[in-house]
Design an enzyme around this catalytic site. Structure first.
Site, PDB file in Angstrom:
ATOM      1  N   TYR A   1      -9.451   5.339   7.279  1.00  0.00           N
ATOM      2  CA  TYR A   1      -9.641   5.716   8.687  1.00  0.00           C
ATOM      3  C   TYR A   1     -10.724   6.797   8.720  1.00  0.00           C
ATOM      4  CZ  TYR A   1      -5.231   3.332   9.814  1.00  0.00           C
ATOM      5  OH  TYR A   1      -4.243   2.397   9.996  1.00  0.00           O
TER       6      TYR A   1
ATOM      7  N   PRO B   1      -4.574   0.555  18.583  1.00  0.00           N
ATOM      8  CA  PRO B   1      -4.265   0.097  17.214  1.00  0.00           C
ATOM      9  C   PRO B   1      -4.404   1.161  16.129  1.00  0.00           C
ATOM     10  CG  PRO B   1      -6.324  -0.879  17.994  1.00  0.00           C
ATOM     11  CD  PRO B   1      -5.750  -0.128  19.137  1.00  0.00           C
TER      12      PRO B   1
ATOM     13  N   HIS C   1       0.854  -1.197   0.000  1.00  0.00           N
ATOM     14  CA  HIS C   1       0.000   0.000   0.000  1.00  0.00           C
ATOM     15  C   HIS C   1       0.882   1.237   0.000  1.00  0.00           C
ATOM     16  CE1 HIS C   1      -4.182  -1.576   1.324  1.00  0.00           C
ATOM     17  NE2 HIS C   1      -3.580  -2.416   0.516  1.00  0.00           N
TER      18      HIS C   1
ATOM     19  N   LYS D   1       0.780   0.248  15.000  1.00  0.00           N
ATOM     20  CA  LYS D   1       2.174   0.238  15.448  1.00  0.00           C
ATOM     21  C   LYS D   1       2.569  -0.950  16.338  1.00  0.00           C
ATOM     22  CE  LYS D   1       3.843   3.613  13.348  1.00  0.00           C
ATOM     23  NZ  LYS D   1       3.723   2.893  12.102  1.00  0.00           N
TER      24      LYS D   1
ATOM     25  N   TYR E   1       3.542   6.855   9.989  1.00  0.00           N
ATOM     26  CA  TYR E   1       2.763   5.672   9.628  1.00  0.00           C
ATOM     27  C   TYR E   1       3.650   4.587   8.992  1.00  0.00           C
ATOM     28  CZ  TYR E   1      -1.361   3.017   8.253  1.00  0.00           C
ATOM     29  OH  TYR E   1      -2.308   2.025   8.128  1.00  0.00           O
TER      30      TYR E   1
HETATM   31  P1  RFL Z   1       1.375 -11.447  21.773  1.00  0.00           P
HETATM   32  O1  RFL Z   1       0.930 -11.537  20.354  1.00  0.00           O
HETATM   33  O2  RFL Z   1       0.382 -11.053  22.794  1.00  0.00           O
HETATM   34  O3  RFL Z   1       2.008 -12.849  22.153  1.00  0.00           O
HETATM   35  C1  RFL Z   1       2.349 -13.191  23.492  1.00  0.00           C
HETATM   36  C2  RFL Z   1       2.346 -14.689  23.624  1.00  0.00           C
HETATM   37  O4  RFL Z   1       2.772 -15.041  24.942  1.00  0.00           O
HETATM   38  C3  RFL Z   1       1.920 -16.073  25.445  1.00  0.00           C
HETATM   39  N1  RFL Z   1       1.955 -16.044  26.929  1.00  0.00           N
HETATM   40  C4  RFL Z   1       2.616 -16.942  27.692  1.00  0.00           C
HETATM   41  N2  RFL Z   1       3.384 -18.002  27.376  1.00  0.00           N
HETATM   42  C5  RFL Z   1       3.919 -18.730  28.394  1.00  0.00           C
HETATM   43  N3  RFL Z   1       3.711 -18.450  29.694  1.00  0.00           N
HETATM   44  C6  RFL Z   1       2.955 -17.394  30.076  1.00  0.00           C
HETATM   45  N4  RFL Z   1       2.748 -17.109  31.370  1.00  0.00           N
HETATM   46  C7  RFL Z   1       2.368 -16.586  29.052  1.00  0.00           C
HETATM   47  N5  RFL Z   1       1.574 -15.483  29.039  1.00  0.00           N
HETATM   48  C8  RFL Z   1       1.336 -15.184  27.753  1.00  0.00           C
HETATM   49  C9  RFL Z   1       0.566 -15.746  24.864  1.00  0.00           C
HETATM   50  O5  RFL Z   1      -0.287 -16.882  24.840  1.00  0.00           O
HETATM   51  C10 RFL Z   1       0.945 -15.275  23.460  1.00  0.00           C
HETATM   52  O6  RFL Z   1       0.982 -16.323  22.523  1.00  0.00           O
HETATM   53  O7  RFL Z   1       2.603 -10.415  21.930  1.00  0.00           O
HETATM   54  P2  RFL Z   1       3.789 -10.073  20.899  1.00  0.00           P
HETATM   55  O8  RFL Z   1       4.409 -11.328  20.346  1.00  0.00           O
HETATM   56  O9  RFL Z   1       4.634  -9.082  21.594  1.00  0.00           O
HETATM   57  O10 RFL Z   1       3.070  -9.382  19.651  1.00  0.00           O
HETATM   58  C11 RFL Z   1       2.450  -8.130  19.765  1.00  0.00           C
HETATM   59  C12 RFL Z   1       1.291  -8.019  18.766  1.00  0.00           C
HETATM   60  O11 RFL Z   1       0.458  -9.145  18.907  1.00  0.00           O
HETATM   61  C13 RFL Z   1       0.465  -6.739  18.972  1.00  0.00           C
HETATM   62  O12 RFL Z   1       1.298  -5.637  19.267  1.00  0.00           O
HETATM   63  C14 RFL Z   1      -0.383  -6.361  17.726  1.00  0.00           C
HETATM   64  O13 RFL Z   1      -1.325  -7.338  17.448  1.00  0.00           O
HETATM   65  C15 RFL Z   1      -1.072  -5.007  17.916  1.00  0.00           C
HETATM   66  N6  RFL Z   1      -1.966  -4.652  16.786  1.00  0.00           N
HETATM   67  C16 RFL Z   1      -1.458  -4.133  15.622  1.00  0.00           C
HETATM   68  N7  RFL Z   1      -0.135  -3.964  15.459  1.00  0.00           N
HETATM   69  C17 RFL Z   1       0.375  -3.492  14.269  1.00  0.00           C
HETATM   70  O14 RFL Z   1       1.593  -3.332  14.157  1.00  0.00           O
HETATM   71  N8  RFL Z   1      -0.428  -3.217  13.187  1.00  0.00           N
HETATM   72  C18 RFL Z   1      -1.769  -3.374  13.262  1.00  0.00           C
HETATM   73  O15 RFL Z   1      -2.430  -3.169  12.246  1.00  0.00           O
HETATM   74  C19 RFL Z   1      -2.343  -3.811  14.518  1.00  0.00           C
HETATM   75  N9  RFL Z   1      -3.657  -4.002  14.636  1.00  0.00           N
HETATM   76  C20 RFL Z   1      -3.346  -4.841  16.905  1.00  0.00           C
HETATM   77  C21 RFL Z   1      -4.168  -4.493  15.798  1.00  0.00           C
HETATM   78  C22 RFL Z   1      -3.916  -5.346  18.067  1.00  0.00           C
HETATM   79  C23 RFL Z   1      -5.289  -5.475  18.140  1.00  0.00           C
HETATM   80  N10 RFL Z   1      -5.829  -5.979  19.341  1.00  0.00           N
HETATM   81  C24 RFL Z   1      -6.593  -7.164  19.411  1.00  0.00           C
HETATM   82  C25 RFL Z   1      -5.389  -5.399  20.591  1.00  0.00           C
HETATM   83  C26 RFL Z   1      -5.542  -4.639  15.860  1.00  0.00           C
HETATM   84  C27 RFL Z   1      -6.115  -5.100  17.045  1.00  0.00           C
HETATM   85  C28 RFL Z   1      -7.610  -5.176  17.102  1.00  0.00           C
HETATM   86  C1  PHB Z   2      -6.083  -4.334  10.739  1.00  0.00           C
HETATM   87  O1  PHB Z   2      -6.198  -4.594   9.533  1.00  0.00           O
HETATM   88  O2  PHB Z   2      -6.362  -5.175  11.612  1.00  0.00           O
HETATM   89  C2  PHB Z   2      -5.639  -2.991  11.162  1.00  0.00           C
HETATM   90  C3  PHB Z   2      -5.129  -2.117  10.210  1.00  0.00           C
HETATM   91  C4  PHB Z   2      -4.725  -0.855  10.588  1.00  0.00           C
HETATM   92  C5  PHB Z   2      -4.834  -0.472  11.905  1.00  0.00           C
HETATM   93  C6  PHB Z   2      -5.316  -1.356  12.865  1.00  0.00           C
HETATM   94  C7  PHB Z   2      -5.737  -2.610  12.493  1.00  0.00           C
HETATM   95  O3  PHB Z   2      -4.453   0.790  12.260  1.00  0.00           O
END
Ligand code: RFL
Ligand code: PHB
Length: 405
Positions: A212, A304, A83, A308, A396
């Site tokens: 957005y 989110p 993109h 980031k 971004y």
């Molecule tokens: P995770 O993915 O939470 O993984 C942590 C893992 O640790 C395990 N765990 C344990 N294991 C052993 N013993 C324990 N006591 C434990 N406790 C926990 C868990 O089961 C899990 O498997 O953290 P990690 O790896 O640091 O990754 C971070 C990302 O997942 C997170 O920052 C992103 O998903 C945030 N996020 C977005 N980030 C972006 O860069 N671009 C995006 O477009 C974006 N969209 C989003 C998002 C997060 C969202 N939510 C649900 C908050 C959209 C949403 C809706």
């Molecule tokens: C997504 O596709 O899940 C998504 C994309 C952009 C954002 C947050 C979530 O800023």
């Protein structure tokens, strides 16, 4: 289990014990394994459960490069969608932001976190490195000594891992940060009074770029995973639960918040997944303590809105990985304090951007008519000025990461 030796007391030896098999843990593990640094990953859940969590969708170029370096970029390069722009709307008026033009030629890649995780899991399996899923009661011991170790249960059997370092990649609710003495933790937090209700469907995205949408009824985001799979979000009050919503209500509300010409062509369909995520900003500045390093969501959470979270996790992984290589190949333990310095400089800038995007685009119940008009003027200013476009675009696509030395 590469290099790690098990003995009759079920004690395993490794160089880096990684807690958590989300994107941070798997990416760090893959890079270390490729560099010949032994590691074991302990994950509380099953592999299928980890893959069932629907989260991020936007990768910065630096994140994509690191995934390639880990040897897990082949499918991302084939199926990820580049993109070069992203879109905004205010009260239904649609604007395009040329990311490439305003960021000096950069872009982002739309490729789901689930797919990144799947690719990393596949590569790890091929490498023969060990991941222990469904590891219960993970506990960290003697973390500020020369002989730290981790204990856990698997299939009700107790195990012990002796290691040099512990990488806490276990997310916001993990055990690693809680193993740092409370009086050593420096933390900052802000909780927002709303969440995001997400819906995934096998329908063509309403637009070929992300949109957005700021609206007086609340924020909405039109995103995607592929040309046939859409991901949409709605701002909802933090008091809402999933029982307050159904698919029909979701689609009706979305149509009200997006530009009218998009609402007209929006293709709706059955939800593959619907869930609510609360919005929070959190930073633990103690990203390293004794033999512990915190990475990704274990150390910081951003709302989110700026896309980031996963990208910050990847930049922590990059810094930790380069540091471990220096430590094991050149004995450079003197560089350890640099980890936190480098990570926090980038983290706070992403925290600021994510907070600003959230304030810029969401509707606050507490805001009055004056605040709404100021928000409208701010939108008008940013979207129509070269400086405004530049500041959004460069944040971004991702800010640069400092070198270790
Ligand atoms: P995770 O993915 O939470 O993984 C942590 C893992 O640790 C395990 N765990 C344990 N294991 C052993 N013993 C324990 N006591 C434990 N406790 C926990 C868990 O089961 C899990 O498997 O953290 P990690 O790896 O640091 O990754 C971070 C990302 O997942 C997170 O920052 C992103 O998903 C945030 N996020 C977005 N980030 C972006 O860069 N671009 C995006 O477009 C974006 N969209 C989003 C998002 C997060 C969202 N939510 C649900 C908050 C959209 C949403 C809706
Ligand atoms: C997504 O596709 O899940 C998504 C994309 C952009 C954002 C947050 C979530 O800023």
């Amino acid at each position: 289990m590469t290099k790690a030796q098990a003995n009759s007391q079920a004690t395993i030896k490794t160089q880096v014990a990684i807690i958590g098999a989300g994107p941070s843990g798997l990416l760090l593990g893959q890079l270390l394994t490729k560099a010949g640094i032994d590691n074991i990953i302990l994950e509380r859940k099953s592999g299928d459960y980890v893959l069932s969590r629907i989260r991020a969708g936007v990768l910065e170029q630096g994140t994509a490069d690191l995934i390639r370096e880990a040897g897990a970029g082949v499918r991302m390069d084939k199926e990820g969608i580049i993109h070069k722009g992203t879109d905004f709307s205010f009260q239904g008026e649609h604007h395009h932001l040329d990311l490439e033009k305003y960021s000096g030629g950069k872009h982002v890649i739309v490729y789901g976190q689930t797919e990144v995780t799947r690719d990393l899991m596949d590569e790890r399996k091929k490498s023969g490195a060990s991941t222990i899923y469904e590891a219960d009661h993970v506990k960290l011991h003697d973390v500020d000594s020369e002989s730290p170790y981790v204990t856990y249960h698997h299939n009700d059997e107790p195990f012990r891992i002796n290691c040099d370092y512990i990488a806490g990649c276990d997310g916001f609710h993990g055990v690693t940060r809680k193993s740092i003495p409370q009086d050593k933790l420096v933390e900052y937090e802000k909780v927002y009074p709303f969440g995001w209700l997400g819906l995934m469907s096998d329908t063509p995205p309403v637009h070929d770029e992300l949109v957005y949408c700021a609206h007086e009824r609340g924020f909405a985001l039109c995103s995607m995973r592929s040309e046939t799979r859409s991901r949409y979000y709605l701002q909802v009050p933090d008091t809402d639960t999933i029982d307050n919503w159904n698919e029909e209500k979701f689609w009706d509300e979305l149509k009200r918040r997006i530009p009218p010409e998009m609402a007209e062509r929006l293709v709706t369909g059955p939800a593959l997944e619907m869930s609510i995520a609360p919005l929070r900003s959190y930073v633990c500045e103690t990203m390293q303590y004794g033999k512990i390093f915190l990475l990704g969501d274990a150390a910081h959470i951003v709302p989110p809105t700026g896309a980031k979270g996963l990208n910050l996790a990847a930049s922590d992984v990059e810094t930790a990985f380069r540091l471990f290589v220096k430590i094991y190949n050149e004995g450079r333990t003197d560089l350890i304090p640099r980890y936190q310095e480098i990570c926090l400089a980038r983290v706070w800038k992403a925290v600021r951007f994510s907070w600003w995007m959230t304030m810029f685009l969401h509707r606050f119940e507490s805001a009055g008519r004056f605040d709404f008009r100021v928000q409208q003027a701010e939108f008008d200013y940013f979207i129509h000025s070269e400086a405004g476009n530049t500041t959004i675009a460069e944040n971004y696509v991702g800010l640069p990461l400092e070198e270790l030395e």
